[in-house]
Design an enzyme around this catalytic site. Structure first.
Site, short mmCIF file in Angstrom:
data_model
loop_
_atom_site.label_atom_id
_atom_site.label_comp_id
_atom_site.label_asym_id
_atom_site.label_seq_id
_atom_site.Cartn_x
_atom_site.Cartn_y
_atom_site.Cartn_z
N LYS A 139 -4.55 10.10 -8.53
CA LYS A 139 -5.88 9.54 -8.29
C LYS A 139 -6.93 10.64 -8.30
CE LYS A 139 -8.38 6.56 -5.02
NZ LYS A 139 -8.28 5.78 -3.77
N SER B 81 -10.32 1.49 -4.07
CA SER B 81 -10.71 2.54 -5.00
C SER B 81 -9.54 3.09 -5.83
CB SER B 81 -11.35 3.69 -4.23
OG SER B 81 -10.44 4.28 -3.30
N SER C 216 -8.18 0.51 0.02
CA SER C 216 -8.19 1.07 -1.33
C SER C 216 -6.82 1.13 -1.98
CB SER C 216 -8.80 2.48 -1.30
OG SER C 216 -10.19 2.40 -1.06
#
Length: 464
Positions: free
Chosen positions: A75, A150, A174
């Site tokens: 990520k 996210s 997220s």
């Protein structure tokens, strides 16, 4: 090579160790898959050159660690040495770190081959993955919809078979929201199980944590066992339990269904029914499912949350706000300005509410092994939308109010497992989260494994 990219990480590892697959074949299959679908989905960013990745795979000893030979994309909030870290912001575009973060180093030490990054919203703010650096990540089940966030890039990459496992992070859902929207699994571990980086303050802010994402619970356990474990430089660390006895008898376990928190949260039509269909799978496994009245005042939880969240965001982004505010999106500026305006006593009062909810949750867990909630209050919305302004005619007063259902877990650092639910009338995935008391990570994964083997929709992949 389509079959390779549909295999679990555990199965890929088994075949590599048995000599049935090479790391090079696994790498080639996943790179081919990225080439075929990433242009439409936009999940993997900063992809390393193919020649270098193939050379690294060919040189990999598949017995050299728990993740040896597995391609992973990290990520884009975490640093990987030699790969650009943008955090979705133009302020950091082009910056290449010389050192990997501790969580990444652990994955690399276990033999994982980092192929690039997964897309994220600016600084991870918002449950919709779009930013001015790489653009928006699209939902692989419907390219006109959001993949969530996210960790939206991670979830979409998993769903498409671009990577076998992925890391994510979770402050306000997220890991859980994109898992639900992309039909995969996301694990928010007990807070402190995966250490953060030892920079800045490491005592006060206990909201966000990293965690694993995968297409099955066995793979979550595999990645979590590598990511987790105390770091002597970081306080509040907790050990990772033995995650190997994943298949267990779950009959008799008690699950409390919290639904819309006693009517406090507006929900789009069909989401509660999708969660109830998922709960029926657990009932079929012999679990006792019971609707549960709201155990705490939703308004108090929300006010405590937005206070502590804005305080944490302001601590992280203050310098950038004061030097280059033009590069921050309005939602980030709103968070920072709220946080900077707070008094110490306002923060204290929010944490008192947090403490009261932690104590009350302990009472609830005296009756239940897990609590069930939706992973989001809406179905995946159009990718062009920044965030939902209303749900069922009720206006959303902040950019994240539509994700209020994740707050009870995040506020007090509970472990939570997002499991995929059935798809709705438009073919869009749904998700449900199972939360437990701190330290119940293995018990949640056991529930997830039993569910994965019983739910007819578990393991489905989109036809891209």
């Amino acid at each position: 090579m389509g079959e390779i990219t549909q295999l679990s990480a555990v199965e890929l590892r088994r075949r590599m160790v048995a000599g049935e697959l090479t790391a090079a074949a696994v790498m080639a299959a996943h790179l081919d898959r990225i080439e075929a679908v990433n242009g439409a989905v936009n999940a993997v960013v900063s992809l390393r050159p193919r020649d270098g990745l193939m050379a690294q795979a060919e040189a990999t000893d598949v017995r050299g660690g728990a993740l040896a030979g597995l391609p992973v994309a990290v990520k884009d909030l975490a640093n990987v040495a030699g790969i650009e870290t943008t955090m979705g912001s133009p302020a950091f575009a082009g910056i290449v770190p010389s050192r990997s973060d501790e969580m990444v180093r652990r994955m690399q030490a276990a033999g994982a081959i980092v192929i690039g990054k997964t897309n994220t919203p600016e600084f991870g703010l918002g449950s919709h993955t779009f930013n001015p650096v790489f653009g928006a990540t699209r939902n692989p089940w419907d390219l006109g919809r959001s993949a969530g966030g996210s960790s939206g890039g991670a979830a979409a990459a998993l769903a498409c078979g671009m990577v076998p496992v992925a890391d994510g992070s979770d402050m306000m859902g997220s890991l859980r929201n994109p898992a639900g929207w992309c039909g995969v699994y996301g694990m928010r571990p007990s807070w402190g199980m995966i250490p953060g980086e030892p920079g800045g303050d490491s005592f006060l802010h206990q909201l966000s944590t990293s965690g694993p994402m995968a297409r099955c619970p066995e793979d979550l356990a595999l990645l979590l066992s590598v990511q987790a474990g105390p770091d002597a430089r970081v306080p509040h660390g907790v050990p990772c339990p033995d995650l190997s006895p994943l298949r267990a008898q779950v009959a008799g376990r008690r699950i409390g269904w919290l639904g819309d928190w006693g009517g406090a949260w507006p929900m789009e039509a069909g989401l509660s029914g999708a969660c109830e269909a998922a709960l029926a799978v657990f009932e079929g496994l012999g679990c006792h499912v019971e609707p549960l009245p709201a155990p705490f005042d939703a308004g108090a939880l929300w006010e405590a949350w937005i206070t502590l969240r804005s305080w944490a965001v302001a601590a992280n982004l203050r310098e950038l706000y004061e030097t280059r505010p033009e590069v921050l999106k309005p939602e980030a500026i709103w968070e920072v300005e709220r946080g900077l305006a707070m008094s110490a006593m306002e923060v204290h009062e929010a944490s008192v509410i947090r403490s009261a909810w932690f104590a009350k949750a302990a009472e609830v867990f005296g009756r239940f092994d897990a609590l069930a909630l939706p992973t989001a209050q809406t179905w995946p919305f159009p990718v062009e939308l920044d965030w939902p302004k209303e749900i069922g005619g009720q206006g959303m007063d902040t950019y994240h109010r539509w994700m209020e259902c994740v707050v009870p877990v995040s506020l007090i650092g509970l472990p939570a497992l997002a499991v995929p639910g059935p798809r709705g009338a438009q073919g869009l995935p749904s998700g449900m989260q199972l939360a437990g008391p701190r330290g119940s990570d293995l018990a949640l994964l056991q529930l997830g494994q039993a569910y994965h083997e019983a739910a007819p929709w578990a393991g489905e992949m989109p036809l891209l």
